[in-house]
Design an enzyme around this catalytic site. Structure first.
Site, PDB file in Angstrom:
ATOM      1  N   LYS A  33     -10.689   7.391  30.673  1.00 53.98           N
ATOM      2  CA  LYS A  33     -11.974   7.073  31.305  1.00 53.98           C
ATOM      3  C   LYS A  33     -12.317   8.177  32.305  1.00 53.98           C
ATOM      4  O   LYS A  33     -11.506   8.528  33.154  1.00 53.98           O
ATOM      5  CB  LYS A  33     -11.905   5.729  32.042  1.00 53.98           C
ATOM      6  N   ASP A  60     -17.787   6.567  32.186  1.00 49.91           N
ATOM      7  CA  ASP A  60     -18.140   5.435  33.062  1.00 49.91           C
ATOM      8  C   ASP A  60     -19.141   5.895  34.127  1.00 49.91           C
ATOM      9  O   ASP A  60     -18.778   6.096  35.285  1.00 49.91           O
ATOM     10  CB  ASP A  60     -16.833   4.925  33.690  1.00 49.91           C
ATOM     11  N   LYS A  62     -22.359   4.383  34.510  1.00 52.04           N
ATOM     12  CA  LYS A  62     -23.140   3.211  34.972  1.00 52.04           C
ATOM     13  C   LYS A  62     -24.621   3.544  35.204  1.00 52.04           C
ATOM     14  O   LYS A  62     -25.137   3.419  36.321  1.00 52.04           O
ATOM     15  CB  LYS A  62     -22.540   2.644  36.259  1.00 52.04           C
ATOM     16  N   ASP A  65     -31.913   3.060  35.449  1.00 54.34           N
ATOM     17  CA  ASP A  65     -33.179   3.729  35.796  1.00 54.34           C
ATOM     18  C   ASP A  65     -34.260   3.143  34.876  1.00 54.34           C
ATOM     19  O   ASP A  65     -33.995   2.166  34.168  1.00 54.34           O
ATOM     20  CB  ASP A  65     -33.039   5.248  35.610  1.00 54.34           C
ATOM     21  N   ARG A 212      -4.187   3.654  38.725  1.00 55.91           N
ATOM     22  CA  ARG A 212      -3.008   4.039  39.517  1.00 55.91           C
ATOM     23  C   ARG A 212      -1.652   3.618  38.963  1.00 55.91           C
ATOM     24  O   ARG A 212      -0.684   4.376  39.107  1.00 55.91           O
ATOM     25  CB  ARG A 212      -3.202   3.566  40.963  1.00 55.91           C
TER      26      ARG A 212
HETATM   27  O1  C5P Z   1      -6.358   2.391  39.897  1.00 54.46           O
HETATM   28  P1  C5P Z   1      -6.945   1.166  39.256  1.00 54.46           P
HETATM   29  O2  C5P Z   1      -6.118   0.620  38.105  1.00 54.46           O
HETATM   30  O3  C5P Z   1      -7.306   0.102  40.276  1.00 54.46           O
HETATM   31  O4  C5P Z   1      -8.296   1.715  38.601  1.00 54.46           O
HETATM   32  C1  C5P Z   1      -9.228   0.867  37.997  1.00 54.46           C
HETATM   33  C2  C5P Z   1     -10.409   1.651  37.502  1.00 54.46           C
HETATM   34  O5  C5P Z   1     -11.388   0.728  37.030  1.00 54.46           O
HETATM   35  C3  C5P Z   1     -11.089   2.496  38.568  1.00 54.46           C
HETATM   36  O6  C5P Z   1     -11.636   3.657  37.919  1.00 54.46           O
HETATM   37  C4  C5P Z   1     -12.192   1.594  39.076  1.00 54.46           C
HETATM   38  O7  C5P Z   1     -13.282   2.311  39.589  1.00 54.46           O
HETATM   39  C5  C5P Z   1     -12.582   0.853  37.788  1.00 54.46           C
HETATM   40  N1  C5P Z   1     -13.225  -0.436  38.017  1.00 54.46           N
HETATM   41  C6  C5P Z   1     -12.633  -1.477  38.717  1.00 54.46           C
HETATM   42  N2  C5P Z   1     -13.295  -2.669  38.887  1.00 54.46           N
HETATM   43  C7  C5P Z   1     -14.516  -2.845  38.364  1.00 54.46           C
HETATM   44  C8  C5P Z   1     -15.130  -1.816  37.645  1.00 54.46           C
HETATM   45  C9  C5P Z   1     -14.454  -0.598  37.499  1.00 54.46           C
HETATM   46  O8  C5P Z   1     -11.505  -1.337  39.169  1.00 54.46           O
HETATM   47  N3  C5P Z   1     -15.110  -4.016  38.492  1.00 54.46           N
END
Ligand code: C5P
Length: 232
Positions: A33, A60, A62, A65, A212
């Site tokens: 992503k 991603d 989003k 517009d 992460r």
């Molecule tokens: O590091 P982590 O596993 O928390 O990353 C989750 C990813 O999913 C990040 O890129 C975050 O911006 C995205 N995300 C999220 N919750 C949402 C939409 C997107 O954690 N509701």
């Protein structure tokens, strides 16, 4: 593209950092992503680079517009070869339909298009007080998902905890792409409501987005494989 997969959130600030991370995967080609940070830092070339290396890419960005602007922007993103792109369902059905039109490539193929319903950072109180939306947030999420389905979209981004409801309202083939995933022995970090890969599967997620727990792992390839084993 598989029907059920683990998508690694490449929340990195540069192509250099991203490619250094990907060196840890030898011959494997995980689904990636690309979010706003990396895309705005490196531009469309980062999508082409990762596609040329054989990765599937969820872009991603989003979009939100007027319909005509989103349609033309989607045409550009589709041309980069992205496999999944997204937009805000709040942009209305007209915007979602225009986006779909823009995505169709000359050969008739197109990336999957999924919608963000309500961001998980928006809670009931903010939705009511700032957006003047008075319905319960679960209803709003489902209503937006139904709008996305009616516009012809392929799915939504949601919590694994909402995946079952989304499938019930919009059908099994409507994709639930879900972040908020952690290993049972891992650190939740700033995510509030988390599930394990295995639980996300039980709840009906089609794709899990994992950042992460993989990007910060000592052995990212092993963490990614563990995710795949638990999720599939
Ligand atoms: O590091 P982590 O596993 O928390 O990353 C989750 C990813 O999913 C990040 O890129 C975050 O911006 C995205 N995300 C999220 N919750 C949402 C939409 C997107 O954690 N509701």
């Amino acid at each position: 593209m598989e029907n059920r997969d683990v998508i690694i959130a490449c929340d990195f600030a540069s192509a250099e950092e991203t490619l250094r991370f990907l060196e840890k995967f030898e011959n494997e080609r995980p689904f990636l992503k690309i979010g706003m940070e990396l895309y705005y830092a490196e531009g469309p070339q980062i999508v082409r680079t990762l596609k040329e290396r054989g990765h599937c890419v969820f872009l991603d960005l989003k979009l939100h517009d007027i319909p005509n602007t989103v349609k033309k922007a989607m045409r550009v993103l589709s041309g980069l070869g992205a496999d999944i792109v997204n937009l805000h369902a709040a942009g209305t059905r007209a915007m979602m339909e225009a986006a779909l039109e823009g995505l169709v490539r000359p050969d008739g193929s197109r990336p999957k298009l999924i919608a963000v319903t309500q961001l998980t950072s928006t809670d009931q109180a903010r939705m009511e007080q700032e957006l003047l939306i008075r319905e319960p947030i679960g209803e709003v999420v489902l209503h937006y998902a139904r709008n996305a389905k009616a516009a012809g979209l392929d799915g939504v981004v949601c919590s694994p905890l909402e995946a079952g409801m989304v499938h019930k309202a919009c059908g099994k083939g409507f994709l639930a792409v879900t972040p908020g995933v952690r290993f049972s022995d891992g650190d939740a970090g700033d995510q509030k409501r988390v599930t394990t890969p295995a639980r996300a599967r039980e709840l009906g997620s089609d794709f899990i987005v994992v950042g992460r727990p993989i990007t910060q792992a000592e052995d990212p390839s092993e963490a990614w494989q563990r995710c795949l084993r638990e999720f599939r």
